[in-house]
Design a protein around this motif. Sequence first.
Motif, mmCIF file in Angstrom:
data_model
loop_
_atom_site.group_PDB
_atom_site.id
_atom_site.type_symbol
_atom_site.label_atom_id
_atom_site.label_comp_id
_atom_site.label_asym_id
_atom_site.label_seq_id
_atom_site.Cartn_x
_atom_site.Cartn_y
_atom_site.Cartn_z
ATOM 1 N N PHE A 68 10.249 -11.388 -12.058
ATOM 2 C CA PHE A 68 10.324 -9.930 -12.127
ATOM 3 C C PHE A 68 9.085 -9.360 -12.818
ATOM 4 O O PHE A 68 8.509 -8.366 -12.357
ATOM 5 C CB PHE A 68 11.596 -9.510 -12.871
ATOM 6 N N LEU A 69 8.659 -9.989 -13.897
ATOM 7 C CA LEU A 69 7.470 -9.513 -14.603
ATOM 8 C C LEU A 69 6.211 -9.672 -13.759
ATOM 9 O O LEU A 69 5.333 -8.801 -13.764
ATOM 10 C CB LEU A 69 7.324 -10.259 -15.931
ATOM 11 N N LEU B 255 3.688 -6.743 -12.477
ATOM 12 C CA LEU B 255 2.239 -6.831 -12.656
ATOM 13 C C LEU B 255 1.525 -6.647 -11.327
ATOM 14 O O LEU B 255 0.522 -5.926 -11.251
ATOM 15 C CB LEU B 255 1.871 -8.177 -13.286
ATOM 16 N N ASP B 256 2.035 -7.267 -10.278
ATOM 17 C CA ASP B 256 1.434 -7.119 -8.955
ATOM 18 C C ASP B 256 1.492 -5.673 -8.478
ATOM 19 O O ASP B 256 0.521 -5.146 -7.940
ATOM 20 C CB ASP B 256 2.163 -8.035 -7.961
ATOM 21 N N ARG B 257 2.631 -5.015 -8.688
ATOM 22 C CA ARG B 257 2.776 -3.619 -8.275
ATOM 23 C C ARG B 257 1.863 -2.697 -9.081
ATOM 24 O O ARG B 257 1.414 -1.682 -8.586
ATOM 25 C CB ARG B 257 4.212 -3.133 -8.424
ATOM 26 N N SER B 258 1.596 -3.044 -10.326
ATOM 27 C CA SER B 258 0.780 -2.145 -11.149
ATOM 28 C C SER B 258 -0.712 -2.311 -10.889
ATOM 29 O O SER B 258 -1.483 -1.407 -11.168
ATOM 30 C CB SER B 258 1.065 -2.386 -12.627
ATOM 31 N N LEU B 259 -1.137 -3.437 -10.346
ATOM 32 C CA LEU B 259 -2.570 -3.691 -10.193
ATOM 33 C C LEU B 259 -3.081 -3.604 -8.759
ATOM 34 O O LEU B 259 -4.290 -3.608 -8.552
ATOM 35 C CB LEU B 259 -2.909 -5.085 -10.741
ATOM 36 N N GLY B 260 -2.189 -3.548 -7.773
ATOM 37 C CA GLY B 260 -2.615 -3.625 -6.371
ATOM 38 C C GLY B 260 -3.450 -2.443 -5.909
ATOM 39 O O GLY B 260 -4.623 -2.582 -5.576
ATOM 40 N N SER B 261 -2.865 -1.273 -5.865
ATOM 41 C CA SER B 261 -3.545 -0.066 -5.386
ATOM 42 C C SER B 261 -2.846 1.141 -5.987
ATOM 43 O O SER B 261 -1.884 1.004 -6.735
ATOM 44 C CB SER B 261 -3.505 -0.015 -3.850
ATOM 45 N N ALA B 262 -3.315 2.312 -5.611
ATOM 46 C CA ALA B 262 -2.687 3.533 -6.125
ATOM 47 C C ALA B 262 -1.256 3.669 -5.602
ATOM 48 O O ALA B 262 -0.363 4.099 -6.330
ATOM 49 C CB ALA B 262 -3.517 4.748 -5.734
ATOM 50 N N GLU B 263 -1.038 3.265 -4.343
ATOM 51 C CA GLU B 263 0.306 3.346 -3.772
ATOM 52 C C GLU B 263 1.252 2.346 -4.437
ATOM 53 O O GLU B 263 2.411 2.647 -4.712
ATOM 54 C CB GLU B 263 0.276 3.101 -2.256
ATOM 55 N N SER B 264 0.740 1.138 -4.697
ATOM 56 C CA SER B 264 1.596 0.143 -5.344
ATOM 57 C C SER B 264 1.862 0.512 -6.806
ATOM 58 O O SER B 264 2.911 0.172 -7.353
ATOM 59 C CB SER B 264 0.984 -1.257 -5.248
#
Length: 129
Positions: free
Chosen positions: A44-45, A49-58
């Motif tokens: 989950f963490l 982290l992946d969602r926060s660093l991918g792109s503006a949409e993520s």
Amino acid sequence: MSEVTVRKQRPKHLAINEIRLPLPGFVSILHRVSGAGLFLMLPFLLYLLDRSLGSAESFEVFSAVVSHPLAKLLLLGLLWAYLHHFCAGIRFLLLDMHKGVELQAARSSARIVLIVSLVLTVIIGVTLW
């Protein structure tokens, strides 16, 4: 000479809810539970982290997930688990170096671990949210 074996009357089941653990034992069990919880929440963490660093949409997806009250409660629990695991780990390292192994010192260090981890959780939780 015949041997007489005496059998002790042992319980057929162990009533865990009736066992009264001392405070250092309680801290030890919480240390193990918090470590297991942190390990199990690692996917989950990593997702967050992946969602926060991918792109503006993520990052928008990350913001939506983290702004949910249940996610905040889960993250607050993870924060406590990390802080408790860290503080108890320092306590156990000191015990391994034979510092504070006396009964009263062990009880007070266990109390300090619980208090410090809870106070730090409240301080950091209020600061973040």
